[in-house]
Write an enzyme that holds these catalytic residues in place. Structure first.
Site, PDB file in Angstrom:
ATOM      1  N   ARG A  19      28.493  10.046  75.632  1.00  0.00           N
ATOM      2  CA  ARG A  19      28.388   9.594  74.245  1.00  0.00           C
ATOM      3  C   ARG A  19      28.245  10.784  73.306  1.00  0.00           C
ATOM      4  NH1 ARG A  19      25.406  10.289  69.797  1.00  0.00           N
ATOM      5  NH2 ARG A  19      23.530  10.343  71.114  1.00  0.00           N
ATOM      6  N   ASP A  20      27.139  11.478  73.388  1.00  0.00           N
ATOM      7  CA  ASP A  20      26.863  12.588  72.477  1.00  0.00           C
ATOM      8  C   ASP A  20      27.869  13.719  72.666  1.00  0.00           C
ATOM      9  OD1 ASP A  20      25.694  14.423  70.786  1.00  0.00           O
ATOM     10  OD2 ASP A  20      23.683  14.188  71.573  1.00  0.00           O
ATOM     11  N   HIS A 215      19.299  21.167  71.404  1.00  0.00           N
ATOM     12  CA  HIS A 215      20.639  21.739  71.274  1.00  0.00           C
ATOM     13  C   HIS A 215      20.552  23.249  71.454  1.00  0.00           C
ATOM     14  CE1 HIS A 215      23.058  18.275  69.444  1.00  0.00           C
ATOM     15  NE2 HIS A 215      21.886  17.771  69.820  1.00  0.00           N
ATOM     16  N   CYS A 246      25.771  17.364  66.364  1.00  0.00           N
ATOM     17  CA  CYS A 246      25.728  16.383  65.281  1.00  0.00           C
ATOM     18  C   CYS A 246      26.998  16.496  64.445  1.00  0.00           C
ATOM     19  CB  CYS A 246      24.499  16.631  64.408  1.00  0.00           C
ATOM     20  SG  CYS A 246      24.361  15.494  63.019  1.00  0.00           S
ATOM     21  N   ASN A 255      24.644  20.278  72.980  1.00  0.00           N
ATOM     22  CA  ASN A 255      23.378  20.077  73.673  1.00  0.00           C
ATOM     23  C   ASN A 255      23.191  21.154  74.735  1.00  0.00           C
ATOM     24  OD1 ASN A 255      22.555  16.993  72.968  1.00  0.00           O
ATOM     25  ND2 ASN A 255      24.755  17.215  73.077  1.00  0.00           N
TER      26      ASN A 255
END
Length: 309
Positions: A19-20, A215, A246, A255
């Protein structure tokens, strides 16, 4: 490390790459590739994986196949899947597939400016919405993680006082969040700040799981992990290959890499339950799919192989 600090014997890791990690990629990744990669991750020993988002497709088109991914993936029974939900509409859509995952992640920012730019809402309004949604999550038999983004600093406002972040976290815990995550969304945290924050958070929030999400934007991600460990944090989020970031401010890179995190923890004698060779195989597959090198150090150097006599 302070002399009186005892590190935990084991930690849990939530893999957020599907996802991220994928949300910031410029190209679309085929649903079949996502399904294969998630299934590979689920067989590395990882027991928590964030796999989809119910953000509007026009906002994050890279994740617009979340329903198809959830319907297709086949993972071991002990692997818990989570999805990200931004608002009531997203929650309603997610709950239509409640039998395909185990946890819902609700989120907001500690910073007013970041929250408005990220979800077009005031922080107090986001808090009130989460407080309304949390009972619905539990009524559906699902676990809820509430995440506070920009918990350590904001690219627009600068310093975010720890007291402000803990005030928000306290409301989330009081509303029934099973877990509160703290996101260093643009990599502004430093180890001294992190150690002091998680020590205070453990005092203020003794009955909720606390998770660190760092991150590596400025190269301090793993140093911050160590600081959180020293303060007693035992739950972390990371992404294969150091993917992610982000999508709102410029320069908010990935990350901490899952394989770098697992490698460091294992070298320190901290158990994760994750097979590093299997995780590296999965990350190499991600690298092939994307067609470019990824930022993970262990992916390049390989795991440490100590010589034996």
């Amino acid at each position: 490390m302070p002399a009186d600090t005892t590190l935990p014997a084991a930690v849990t890791i939530r893999e957020v790459g599907p996802r991220d990690g994928f949300q910031n990629e410029p190209e679309r990744i085929a649903t079949a590739d996502k399904v294969r990669l998630i299934e590979a991750l689920a067989r590395t020993g990882l027991q928590r994986i964030e796999v989809a988002s119910f953000v509007r497709p026009d906002v994050l088109p890279q994740l617009d196949d979340g329903v198809a991914v959830l319907q297709a993936i086949d993972v071991p029974d002990d692997v818990h899947l989570s999805v990200l939900v931004p608002n009531q509409r997203g929650l309603d859509r997610a709950l239509e597939l409640r039998d395909r995952f185990h946890e819902i992640c609700l989120f907001l920012s500690a910073s007013e400016t970041h929250n408005r730019r990220n979800v077009n809402s005031a922080v107090d309004d986001s808090l009130a919405a989460i407080e309304r949604m949390l009972p619905q999550v539990h009524a559906a038999g699902l676990r809820c993680q509430a995440v506070v983004a920009t918990a350590f600093g904001c690219p627009y406002e600068g310093v975010v006082p720890g007291e402000r972040t803990l005030e928000i976290a306290g409301r989330l815990a009081a509303a029934g969040a099973d877990e509160v995550g703290f996101g260093d969304t643009t990599g502004m945290a430093n180890p001294l700040q992190v150690r002091a924050f998680f020590a205070a958070a453990r005092q203020a929030l003794p009955n909720v799981e606390l998770t660190a999400h760092f991150h590596n934007t400025r190269g301090q991600g793993l140093a911050n992990v160590l600081a959180a460990l020293e303060a007693g944090c035992t739950s972390f989020e990371s992404s294969f290959g150091e993917l992610g970031g982000c999508p709102v401010p410029a320069g908010a890179t990935g990350n901490i890499a899952s394989e770098d995190l697992v490698s460091m923890l294992h070298e320190m004698g901290i158990e994760t339950g994750v097979s590093l060779p299997a995780l590296l195989d999965a990350t190499r597959d991600v690298q092939r799919v994307l067609g470019r090198p990824l930022g993970s150090h262990v992916l390049v150097a390989g795991p440490i192989e100590w010589a034996t006599a």
